[in-house]
Design an enzyme around this catalytic site. Structure first.
Site, PDB file in Angstrom:
ATOM      1  N   GLY A   1     -53.002   4.877 -14.650  1.00 32.40           N
ATOM      2  CA  GLY A   1     -51.839   5.323 -13.897  1.00 32.40           C
ATOM      3  C   GLY A   1     -51.115   4.161 -13.254  1.00 32.40           C
ATOM      4  O   GLY A   1     -50.456   4.299 -12.221  1.00 32.40           O
TER       5      GLY A   1
ATOM      6  N   ALA B   1     -48.488   2.405 -13.956  1.00 32.07           N
ATOM      7  CA  ALA B   1     -47.040   2.203 -14.018  1.00 32.07           C
ATOM      8  C   ALA B   1     -46.322   3.031 -12.964  1.00 32.07           C
ATOM      9  O   ALA B   1     -45.097   3.114 -12.968  1.00 32.07           O
ATOM     10  CB  ALA B   1     -46.507   2.549 -15.410  1.00 32.07           C
TER      11      ALA B   1
ATOM     12  N   ALA C   1     -54.677   6.978 -11.864  1.00 29.51           N
ATOM     13  CA  ALA C   1     -54.109   8.083 -12.641  1.00 29.51           C
ATOM     14  C   ALA C   1     -54.414   9.423 -11.992  1.00 29.51           C
ATOM     15  O   ALA C   1     -55.575   9.774 -11.776  1.00 29.51           O
ATOM     16  CB  ALA C   1     -54.656   8.053 -14.063  1.00 29.51           C
ATOM     17  N   ALA C   2     -53.375  10.163 -11.658  1.00 22.27           N
ATOM     18  CA  ALA C   2     -53.565  11.472 -11.012  1.00 22.27           C
ATOM     19  C   ALA C   2     -52.251  12.224 -10.946  1.00 22.27           C
ATOM     20  O   ALA C   2     -51.175  11.629 -10.860  1.00 22.27           O
ATOM     21  CB  ALA C   2     -54.109  11.296  -9.591  1.00 22.27           C
ATOM     22  N   GLU C   3     -52.356  13.542 -11.017  1.00 25.68           N
ATOM     23  CA  GLU C   3     -51.258  14.417 -10.610  1.00 25.68           C
ATOM     24  C   GLU C   3     -51.365  14.534  -9.099  1.00 25.68           C
ATOM     25  O   GLU C   3     -52.439  14.827  -8.573  1.00 25.68           O
ATOM     26  CB  GLU C   3     -51.387  15.794 -11.267  1.00 25.68           C
ATOM     27  CG  GLU C   3     -51.261  15.781 -12.784  1.00 25.68           C
ATOM     28  CD  GLU C   3     -49.832  15.580 -13.248  1.00 25.68           C
ATOM     29  OE1 GLU C   3     -48.914  15.633 -12.404  1.00 25.68           O
ATOM     30  OE2 GLU C   3     -49.628  15.355 -14.464  1.00 25.68           O
ATOM     31  N   THR C   4     -50.252  14.313  -8.387  1.00 18.65           N
ATOM     32  CA  THR C   4     -50.348  14.165  -6.942  1.00 18.65           C
ATOM     33  C   THR C   4     -49.514  15.156  -6.136  1.00 18.65           C
ATOM     34  O   THR C   4     -49.420  15.019  -4.910  1.00 18.65           O
ATOM     35  CB  THR C   4     -49.917  12.745  -6.523  1.00 18.65           C
ATOM     36  OG1 THR C   4     -48.560  12.531  -6.945  1.00 18.65           O
ATOM     37  CG2 THR C   4     -50.807  11.698  -7.175  1.00 18.65           C
TER      38      THR C   4
ATOM     39  N   TYR D   1     -54.851  20.031  -5.305  1.00 18.94           N
ATOM     40  CA  TYR D   1     -54.795  18.565  -5.410  1.00 18.94           C
ATOM     41  C   TYR D   1     -55.915  17.920  -4.602  1.00 18.94           C
ATOM     42  O   TYR D   1     -56.652  17.059  -5.098  1.00 18.94           O
ATOM     43  CB  TYR D   1     -53.435  18.048  -4.939  1.00 18.94           C
ATOM     44  CG  TYR D   1     -53.428  16.561  -4.681  1.00 18.94           C
ATOM     45  CD1 TYR D   1     -53.595  15.657  -5.726  1.00 18.94           C
ATOM     46  CD2 TYR D   1     -53.266  16.058  -3.385  1.00 18.94           C
ATOM     47  CE1 TYR D   1     -53.608  14.287  -5.487  1.00 18.94           C
ATOM     48  CE2 TYR D   1     -53.271  14.688  -3.148  1.00 18.94           C
ATOM     49  CZ  TYR D   1     -53.442  13.809  -4.193  1.00 18.94           C
ATOM     50  OH  TYR D   1     -53.462  12.462  -3.953  1.00 18.94           O
TER      51      TYR D   1
END
Length: 361
Positions: A14, A16, A87-90, A186
């Site tokens: 994650g 970028a 890298a994660a959905e936040t 989350y």
């Protein structure tokens, strides 16, 4: 420190995104190889082009961390010494209605990486997980008689009655002292990441640093993401002379920590491997700010209309989220340097210079 990093291969998942790009500016030119894996998801990135904020020396691999082929290709010619797992959905609110999306990236994506490390016989020297204040949920509160309680999540019924607070006063969250009790999907997935890495790293003797970040803001934050930080949202509204709506009574509190302070904390944690093999630290400014105070700072800068308290609310929102950074100050050769006023001023300059205040809000 530079000489030590020149011998290291650093992998940033994650990498970028907002924090990853800022980290690349600090480490890409002093590490042996600095490799970034990112799928450039459209919610954060306006295109699949390489972000201009990503240091030119960073090697960008556009791929999804949940795909086995991603790791097979990557580990065929790259063996990381250090892994920073960003890298994660936040999106906290979005996670309540798109739970599978968050679990896919945040949980499955991490386990795919861990499995690939074993398959390809790659055992890193150190793993760093930038985690989140969201793992605490509402955290601990002190009642009027001095007792510590964990009231849990505010119900929709409670919020509809405009009962914003629990009885008593909130207590600053502190890793190892405050019980984790996330109130969002989350937050639950970030806590799952912590637990997964704790088990895996202990079993394979890999040092682990967990850094629970407060509300990070600053230049480079995506203005395209509808779930981006509230500092950039308030800034763009004020720059366009639009009225900021403050939810609840405007007295929601947060700890806003500037991106440079976060990058310094991550870099220091990388360099200073935990002596016991494991650490869990809160990273913030150490200052608690209400959204009303934040809005006034920003509107005053632009002579914008004063913020209005609208009484709206979001089910699942945390009322108060601030932390005690004492342990981080003691464990790391680090301390926050940026005040909120100084950071907000620099953010306004960034938005103006990049014409980002003109984008649709």
């Amino acid at each position: 420190m530079d000489q030590e990093f020149k011998r290291k291969n650093i992998l940033v998942t994650g990498g970028a995104g907002f924090i990853g790009c800022a980290l690349s500016q600090k480490l890409a030119n002093i590490s042996h190889r600095f490799l970034v894996v990112d799928n450039l998801v459209s919610q954060v990135h306006p295109s699949t082009k390489r972000p201009k904020e990503l240091d030119q020396l960073a090697e960008l691999v556009i791929a999804d961390i949940i795909e086995e082929s991603t790791w097979a290709n990557l580990f065929s010619n790259f063996r990381p010494d250090i892994i920073v797992h960003l890298a994660a959905e936040t999106a906290t609110g979005q996670s309540l209605t798109e739970a599978s999306k968050h679990a896919r990236t945040n949980v499955l994506g991490l386990t795919m990486l861990l499995d690939a490390l074993i398959v390809h016989k790659v055992i890193p020297e150190h793993i760093i997980l930038p985690s989140s204040r969201a793992v605490y949920g509402e955290g601990a509160w002190k009642t009027l008689d001095g007792e510590i309680s964990y009231p849990g999540q505010r119900s929709n019924t409670q919020l509809a009655r405009a009962e914003w607070d629990f009885n008593g006063v909130p207590v600053l969250s502190s890793a190892g002292k405050t019980r984790e009790n996330p109130t969002s999907v989350y937050g639950a997935t970030k806590l799952a990441q912590e637990n997964l890495l704790r088990s895996w790293t202990f079993s394979f003797g890999v040092p682990l640093s967990i850094l629970r970040l407060q509300n990070v803001y600053g230049p480079g934050q995506s203005p395209f993401n509808p779930y981006t930080g509230i500092v950039i949202l308030f800034s763009r509204l004020a720059m366009n002379k639009r009225t900021i709506e403050l939810y609840e009574d405007g007295l929601i509190t947060r700890d806003f920590v500037f991106i440079d302070d976060v990058i310094d904390a991550i870099t220091t944690a990388i360099n200073e491997v935990p002596k016991t093999g494991y650490r869990q630290l809160d990273i913030g400014s150490g200052v608690t700010t209400t959204l009303l105070e934040l809005a006034k700072m920003i509107t005053d800068l632009h002579s914008a209309p004063p913020a209005v308290i609208c009484g709206k609310y979001r089910n699942g929102d945390i009322r108060h989220a601030s932390c005690d950074i004492t342990a981080a100050l003691q464990e790391l050769s680090w301390a926050p340097k940026w005040t909120l006023v100084k950071g907000i001023n620099l953010l306004q300059k960034y938005l103006t210079e990049n014409n980002l205040e003109e984008l649709e809000i």
